[in-house]
Design a protein around this motif. Sequence first.
Motif, PDB file in Angstrom:
ATOM      1  N   MET A   1      34.100  41.676  33.780  1.00  0.00           N
ATOM      2  CA  MET A   1      34.520  41.053  35.260  1.00  0.00           C
ATOM      3  C   MET A   1      34.332  42.231  36.283  1.00  0.00           C
ATOM      4  O   MET A   1      34.527  43.469  35.844  1.00  0.00           O
ATOM      5  N   ARG A   2      34.163  41.895  37.389  1.00  0.00           N
ATOM      6  CA  ARG A   2      34.212  42.848  38.596  1.00  0.00           C
ATOM      7  C   ARG A   2      35.337  43.015  39.233  1.00  0.00           C
ATOM      8  O   ARG A   2      35.814  41.859  39.913  1.00  0.00           O
ATOM      9  N   ILE A   3      36.055  43.806  38.968  1.00  0.00           N
ATOM     10  CA  ILE A   3      37.563  44.122  39.524  1.00  0.00           C
ATOM     11  C   ILE A   3      37.545  45.053  40.855  1.00  0.00           C
ATOM     12  O   ILE A   3      37.148  46.121  40.369  1.00  0.00           O
ATOM     13  N   GLY A   4      38.100  44.501  41.791  1.00  0.00           N
ATOM     14  CA  GLY A   4      38.393  45.471  42.854  1.00  0.00           C
ATOM     15  C   GLY A   4      39.872  45.799  43.074  1.00  0.00           C
ATOM     16  O   GLY A   4      40.765  44.937  42.749  1.00  0.00           O
ATOM     17  N   ILE A   5      40.064  47.210  43.309  1.00  0.00           N
ATOM     18  CA  ILE A   5      41.431  47.531  43.343  1.00  0.00           C
ATOM     19  C   ILE A   5      41.455  48.356  44.560  1.00  0.00           C
ATOM     20  O   ILE A   5      40.812  49.170  44.882  1.00  0.00           O
ATOM     21  N   LEU A   6      42.628  47.626  45.555  1.00  0.00           N
ATOM     22  CA  LEU A   6      42.664  48.126  46.769  1.00  0.00           C
ATOM     23  C   LEU A   6      43.877  49.202  46.999  1.00  0.00           C
ATOM     24  O   LEU A   6      44.892  48.496  46.555  1.00  0.00           O
ATOM     25  N   GLY A   7      43.969  50.348  47.139  1.00  0.00           N
ATOM     26  CA  GLY A   7      44.960  50.962  46.927  1.00  0.00           C
ATOM     27  C   GLY A   7      44.776  52.052  45.684  1.00  0.00           C
ATOM     28  O   GLY A   7      45.716  52.401  44.711  1.00  0.00           O
ATOM     29  N   ALA A   8      43.645  52.227  45.216  1.00  0.00           N
ATOM     30  CA  ALA A   8      43.065  52.971  43.823  1.00  0.00           C
ATOM     31  C   ALA A   8      43.763  54.113  43.853  1.00  0.00           C
ATOM     32  O   ALA A   8      43.659  54.901  42.882  1.00  0.00           O
ATOM     33  N   ASN A   9      44.125  54.765  44.909  1.00  0.00           N
ATOM     34  CA  ASN A   9      44.476  56.460  44.917  1.00  0.00           C
ATOM     35  C   ASN A   9      45.850  56.539  44.715  1.00  0.00           C
ATOM     36  O   ASN A   9      46.402  57.588  44.436  1.00  0.00           O
ATOM     37  N   GLY A  24      36.727  47.460  29.646  1.00  0.00           N
ATOM     38  CA  GLY A  24      35.258  47.072  29.734  1.00  0.00           C
ATOM     39  C   GLY A  24      34.961  46.397  31.094  1.00  0.00           C
ATOM     40  O   GLY A  24      33.701  46.241  30.868  1.00  0.00           O
ATOM     41  N   ASN A  25      35.670  46.657  32.004  1.00  0.00           N
ATOM     42  CA  ASN A  25      35.644  45.926  33.203  1.00  0.00           C
ATOM     43  C   ASN A  25      34.706  46.713  34.326  1.00  0.00           C
ATOM     44  O   ASN A  25      34.852  47.971  34.233  1.00  0.00           O
ATOM     45  N   GLU A  26      33.832  46.123  35.069  1.00  0.00           N
ATOM     46  CA  GLU A  26      33.297  47.002  36.209  1.00  0.00           C
ATOM     47  C   GLU A  26      34.375  47.118  37.198  1.00  0.00           C
ATOM     48  O   GLU A  26      34.927  46.121  37.869  1.00  0.00           O
ATOM     49  N   VAL A  27      34.708  48.277  37.539  1.00  0.00           N
ATOM     50  CA  VAL A  27      35.962  48.517  38.599  1.00  0.00           C
ATOM     51  C   VAL A  27      35.488  49.298  39.884  1.00  0.00           C
ATOM     52  O   VAL A  27      34.903  50.141  39.833  1.00  0.00           O
ATOM     53  N   PHE A  28      35.748  48.357  40.801  1.00  0.00           N
ATOM     54  CA  PHE A  28      35.524  48.947  42.323  1.00  0.00           C
ATOM     55  C   PHE A  28      36.757  49.471  43.029  1.00  0.00           C
ATOM     56  O   PHE A  28      37.579  48.937  43.239  1.00  0.00           O
ATOM     57  N   ALA A  29      36.880  50.747  43.068  1.00  0.00           N
ATOM     58  CA  ALA A  29      37.950  51.508  43.687  1.00  0.00           C
ATOM     59  C   ALA A  29      37.787  51.606  45.176  1.00  0.00           C
ATOM     60  O   ALA A  29      37.212  52.304  45.524  1.00  0.00           O
ATOM     61  N   PHE A  30      38.746  50.775  45.796  1.00  0.00           N
ATOM     62  CA  PHE A  30      38.651  51.029  47.365  1.00  0.00           C
ATOM     63  C   PHE A  30      39.942  51.652  47.814  1.00  0.00           C
ATOM     64  O   PHE A  30      40.874  51.596  47.437  1.00  0.00           O
ATOM     65  N   TYR A  31      39.530  52.601  48.852  1.00  0.00           N
ATOM     66  CA  TYR A  31      40.339  53.495  49.395  1.00  0.00           C
ATOM     67  C   TYR A  31      40.294  53.376  51.029  1.00  0.00           C
ATOM     68  O   TYR A  31      39.527  52.992  51.584  1.00  0.00           O
ATOM     69  N   HIS A  32      41.518  53.863  51.440  1.00  0.00           N
ATOM     70  CA  HIS A  32      41.833  53.845  52.860  1.00  0.00           C
ATOM     71  C   HIS A  32      41.708  55.144  53.529  1.00  0.00           C
ATOM     72  O   HIS A  32      40.612  55.273  54.276  1.00  0.00           O
ATOM     73  N   HIS A  33      42.264  56.233  53.025  1.00  0.00           N
ATOM     74  CA  HIS A  33      42.363  57.681  53.725  1.00  0.00           C
ATOM     75  C   HIS A  33      41.962  58.477  52.619  1.00  0.00           C
ATOM     76  O   HIS A  33      41.158  59.351  52.817  1.00  0.00           O
ATOM     77  N   SER A  51      34.220  42.980  51.283  1.00  0.00           N
ATOM     78  CA  SER A  51      33.564  41.813  51.505  1.00  0.00           C
ATOM     79  C   SER A  51      32.028  41.528  50.847  1.00  0.00           C
ATOM     80  O   SER A  51      31.584  40.667  50.927  1.00  0.00           O
ATOM     81  N   ASP A  52      31.566  43.069  50.641  1.00  0.00           N
ATOM     82  CA  ASP A  52      30.249  42.973  50.252  1.00  0.00           C
ATOM     83  C   ASP A  52      29.815  43.074  48.776  1.00  0.00           C
ATOM     84  O   ASP A  52      29.001  43.211  48.150  1.00  0.00           O
ATOM     85  N   SER A  53      31.106  43.054  48.139  1.00  0.00           N
ATOM     86  CA  SER A  53      31.235  43.420  46.518  1.00  0.00           C
ATOM     87  C   SER A  53      31.372  42.385  45.865  1.00  0.00           C
ATOM     88  O   SER A  53      31.278  42.477  44.553  1.00  0.00           O
ATOM     89  N   ALA A  54      31.116  40.909  46.192  1.00  0.00           N
ATOM     90  CA  ALA A  54      31.240  39.810  45.314  1.00  0.00           C
ATOM     91  C   ALA A  54      32.277  40.276  43.898  1.00  0.00           C
ATOM     92  O   ALA A  54      31.731  39.913  42.805  1.00  0.00           O
ATOM     93  N   LEU A  55      33.447  40.171  44.331  1.00  0.00           N
ATOM     94  CA  LEU A  55      34.539  40.590  43.278  1.00  0.00           C
ATOM     95  C   LEU A  55      35.037  39.052  42.587  1.00  0.00           C
ATOM     96  O   LEU A  55      35.062  38.257  43.223  1.00  0.00           O
ATOM     97  N   ASP A  56      35.201  39.251  41.358  1.00  0.00           N
ATOM     98  CA  ASP A  56      35.946  38.395  40.475  1.00  0.00           C
ATOM     99  C   ASP A  56      37.419  38.391  40.881  1.00  0.00           C
ATOM    100  O   ASP A  56      38.028  37.109  40.839  1.00  0.00           O
TER     101      ASP A  56
END
Length: 273
Positions: A1-9, A24-33, A51-56
Amino acid sequence: MRIGILGANGFLGSNLCKKYLSDGNEVFAFYHHNRDLIPGGCKVLPYQKISDSALDCLIISIGGYDGSHDNFLDQYQLLYNVVKNEGFKKIVFFSSTEVYGAHTMPIQVNTCFNAPKTYGLAKLAQEFLIKSCARFSIIRPTYIYGSGMKRNSLIPIWVEQALKHKEFSVYGDGQRLQDYLHIDDLCDLCKEVSNGDMNDIIIAASGICTSNQQVAEHIENIIVGTRIKYIGTDFSPSFQFDISKTIDSYNWMPKTTLALGLKNYIHHENFSI
């Protein structure tokens, strides 16, 4: 799965990254600062790229109870922008049991809100935004502890006092009750929730009421030679949580006892003494 985590820090976000990577997931770590605590192996991106990452699934874990009113307004605006430009099939949002305010009876998911404080009100406003999404889950955690937690709450304060001075202070008679959930158990629950299909709201807690005295005695037993000192009066309310809906919906039960969780935390955390 394509997993996004906002607040990954953050404390929870970084642990979620590790959990999903290990599975085994594909992890997109999104950060603010900040991005210095994001684990290796993630695709690290600014939150504007969601919005560009097509996340599950997008998992949101932002903000803390010690934030200011302005901080919470900024978080609301950030979430509004994320929700308005959906780039995900499902969203999982971490709220807080602070939304309920104070209660004398065990708190269930549908318990009324009794004058929550600023942090609880901010989380309720954020939940309102999340509910506008087509597929969502909202998790309301209790006190979360484990390696990497902030040092400004009860457990790390007591541990640091005990390590430095061989003595730590407990306010009142130690009978105030709280529910403590280990970070590993919360990450396991999030995994189950992110795989689910239903729109729901659940409480994340151990379901076990633990007094301050019991927590203090665990610390006293782990840090040899430590003494508990009872001082003053504790005016903070007690909390109890009914997690029957969480158990029934996701076949999930916490695995880490408080005694083991505290032992691992104290032995692995890097306290500057």
